[in-house]
Structures are given as C-alpha cells and as structure tokens.
Design a protein around this motif. Structure first.
Motif, short mmCIF file in Angstrom:
data_model
loop_
_atom_site.label_atom_id
_atom_site.label_comp_id
_atom_site.label_asym_id
_atom_site.label_seq_id
_atom_site.Cartn_x
_atom_site.Cartn_y
_atom_site.Cartn_z
N GLY A 32 0.79 -1.23 0.00
CA GLY A 32 0.00 0.00 0.00
C GLY A 32 0.82 1.28 0.00
N VAL A 33 2.13 1.17 0.10
CA VAL A 33 2.99 2.36 0.07
C VAL A 33 3.63 2.45 -1.32
CG1 VAL A 33 4.97 3.54 1.09
CG2 VAL A 33 3.46 2.16 2.54
N SER A 34 3.29 3.50 -2.04
CA SER A 34 3.80 3.65 -3.40
C SER A 34 5.19 4.28 -3.40
CB SER A 34 2.85 4.54 -4.20
OG SER A 34 2.91 5.88 -3.72
N ASP A 35 5.82 4.26 -4.56
CA ASP A 35 7.11 4.95 -4.70
C ASP A 35 6.96 6.43 -4.38
OD1 ASP A 35 8.49 2.63 -5.42
OD2 ASP A 35 8.17 2.96 -7.57
N ARG A 36 5.85 7.03 -4.82
CA ARG A 36 5.60 8.46 -4.55
C ARG A 36 5.43 8.68 -3.05
NH1 ARG A 36 6.86 13.39 -4.75
NH2 ARG A 36 5.15 14.87 -4.63
N ASP A 37 4.72 7.79 -2.38
CA ASP A 37 4.59 7.89 -0.92
C ASP A 37 5.97 7.88 -0.28
OD1 ASP A 37 1.77 7.82 -1.09
OD2 ASP A 37 1.72 5.64 -0.82
N GLY A 38 6.84 7.00 -0.78
CA GLY A 38 8.20 6.92 -0.26
C GLY A 38 8.97 8.23 -0.45
N GLU A 39 8.78 8.85 -1.60
CA GLU A 39 9.42 10.14 -1.86
C GLU A 39 8.92 11.19 -0.88
OE1 GLU A 39 8.50 11.03 -5.93
OE2 GLU A 39 9.64 9.32 -6.69
N LEU A 40 7.62 11.20 -0.64
CA LEU A 40 7.05 12.18 0.29
C LEU A 40 7.51 11.94 1.72
CD1 LEU A 40 3.46 12.36 -1.22
CD2 LEU A 40 5.25 14.11 -1.35
N LEU A 41 7.60 10.66 2.12
CA LEU A 41 8.12 10.35 3.46
C LEU A 41 9.57 10.79 3.60
CD1 LEU A 41 6.49 6.85 3.97
CD2 LEU A 41 6.16 8.85 5.44
N HIS A 42 10.32 10.65 2.51
CA HIS A 42 11.71 11.10 2.54
C HIS A 42 11.78 12.62 2.68
CE1 HIS A 42 15.98 11.19 1.89
NE2 HIS A 42 15.80 12.07 0.93
N GLU A 43 10.97 13.33 1.92
CA GLU A 43 10.95 14.79 1.99
C GLU A 43 10.53 15.28 3.38
OE1 GLU A 43 8.55 16.45 -1.15
OE2 GLU A 43 9.57 15.24 -2.67
N ALA A 44 9.51 14.65 3.94
CA ALA A 44 8.95 15.11 5.21
C ALA A 44 9.76 14.69 6.42
CB ALA A 44 7.51 14.60 5.36
N PHE A 45 10.27 13.45 6.42
CA PHE A 45 10.89 12.90 7.62
C PHE A 45 12.28 12.32 7.41
CE2 PHE A 45 6.23 12.26 8.05
CZ PHE A 45 6.01 13.14 9.11
N LEU A 53 11.41 4.27 8.81
CA LEU A 53 10.01 4.56 9.10
C LEU A 53 9.65 4.16 10.53
CD1 LEU A 53 7.33 5.57 7.90
CD2 LEU A 53 6.89 3.23 7.17
N ALA A 54 10.19 3.05 10.97
CA ALA A 54 9.90 2.56 12.33
C ALA A 54 10.44 3.48 13.41
CB ALA A 54 10.48 1.16 12.50
N LYS A 55 11.39 4.34 13.06
CA LYS A 55 12.02 5.21 14.04
C LYS A 55 11.41 6.61 14.13
CE LYS A 55 16.42 2.96 13.15
NZ LYS A 55 17.72 3.12 12.48
N VAL A 56 10.43 6.91 13.27
CA VAL A 56 9.85 8.26 13.26
C VAL A 56 9.01 8.45 14.52
CG1 VAL A 56 8.33 9.86 12.03
CG2 VAL A 56 9.87 8.36 10.74
N LYS A 57 9.42 9.41 15.33
CA LYS A 57 8.78 9.61 16.63
C LYS A 57 7.29 9.94 16.51
CE LYS A 57 10.17 14.45 17.05
NZ LYS A 57 11.01 15.40 17.79
N TYR A 58 6.88 10.62 15.46
CA TYR A 58 5.48 10.99 15.32
C TYR A 58 4.60 9.76 15.13
CZ TYR A 58 7.86 15.38 14.59
OH TYR A 58 8.67 16.46 14.76
N PHE A 59 5.12 8.75 14.44
CA PHE A 59 4.36 7.52 14.26
C PHE A 59 4.25 6.77 15.59
CE2 PHE A 59 6.21 7.97 9.84
CZ PHE A 59 5.08 8.61 9.35
N HIS A 60 5.31 6.81 16.39
CA HIS A 60 5.27 6.18 17.72
C HIS A 60 4.25 6.89 18.60
CE1 HIS A 60 8.62 3.32 17.58
NE2 HIS A 60 9.16 4.16 16.73
N TRP A 61 4.26 8.21 18.56
CA TRP A 61 3.30 8.96 19.37
C TRP A 61 1.87 8.63 18.97
CZ3 TRP A 61 5.82 14.49 18.82
CH2 TRP A 61 7.03 14.51 19.52
N ALA A 62 1.60 8.61 17.66
CA ALA A 62 0.25 8.32 17.18
C ALA A 62 -0.18 6.91 17.58
CB ALA A 62 0.19 8.49 15.66
N ALA A 63 0.73 5.93 17.44
CA ALA A 63 0.40 4.55 17.82
C ALA A 63 0.13 4.45 19.32
CB ALA A 63 1.54 3.61 17.42
N SER A 64 0.89 5.18 20.12
CA SER A 64 0.68 5.18 21.58
C SER A 64 -0.68 5.78 21.93
CB SER A 64 1.79 5.96 22.28
OG SER A 64 3.02 5.32 22.11
N LEU A 65 -1.03 6.86 21.29
CA LEU A 65 -2.33 7.48 21.55
C LEU A 65 -3.46 6.54 21.14
CD1 LEU A 65 -1.51 11.10 20.37
CD2 LEU A 65 -1.95 10.36 22.73
#
Length: 73
Positions: A32-45, A53-65
């Motif tokens: 479900g993650v496209s090449d374009r999604d990967g580019e955007l994740l690279h630009e953003a984080f 991806l597993a190390k992005v603190k915002y994803f950890h925070w969201a999962a914890s909430l």
C-alpha cells in the motif's frame, strides 16, 4: 508479541525476504505504500527504508495514543 503475517504487510516481492533485507528495503516494500509515498516520506521525515520509518517519533506517538484509546474502551 504477536506474529506478523509478512504476506499481509509486504508487497509480494518482499514477503519471502529475511528481516535484515526487509528493514533495509525502501518503504515501498510495504503493501500500500507507493514509490511516490516513499518520496514524500523522505521529503517530510528523511525516511528511506522500512527501518527508518519505524524510528519516526510521530508515528510512535500516534500509535501510543491509539493504544491508549483502545485500552480505554
């Protein structure tokens, strides 16, 4: 910890790889993650791999909430 069905979370080309290969794979190896999604994740984080991806603190925070919300129900 629950087992993960790799066939459900990875594109077919990656489902038979070993864990170090999967962690080093581009995020587009995830189903479900496209090449374009990967580019955007690279630009953003700065994410380029599944391990990144597993190390992005915002994803950890969201999962914890979300876990707190599920536990409260």
């Amino acid at each position: 910890m629950a087992a993960v069905d790799l066939g459900k979370v990875l594109d077919k080309a990656w489902a038979d790889k070993d864990l170090p290969e999967i962690l080093a794979a581009p995020v587009s190896a995830l189903k479900g993650v496209s090449d374009r999604d990967g580019e955007l994740l690279h630009e953003a984080f700065g994410v380029t791999t599944v391990a990144d991806l597993a190390k992005v603190k915002y994803f950890h925070w969201a999962a914890s909430l979300a876990a707190l919300d599920a536990a409260a129900k």
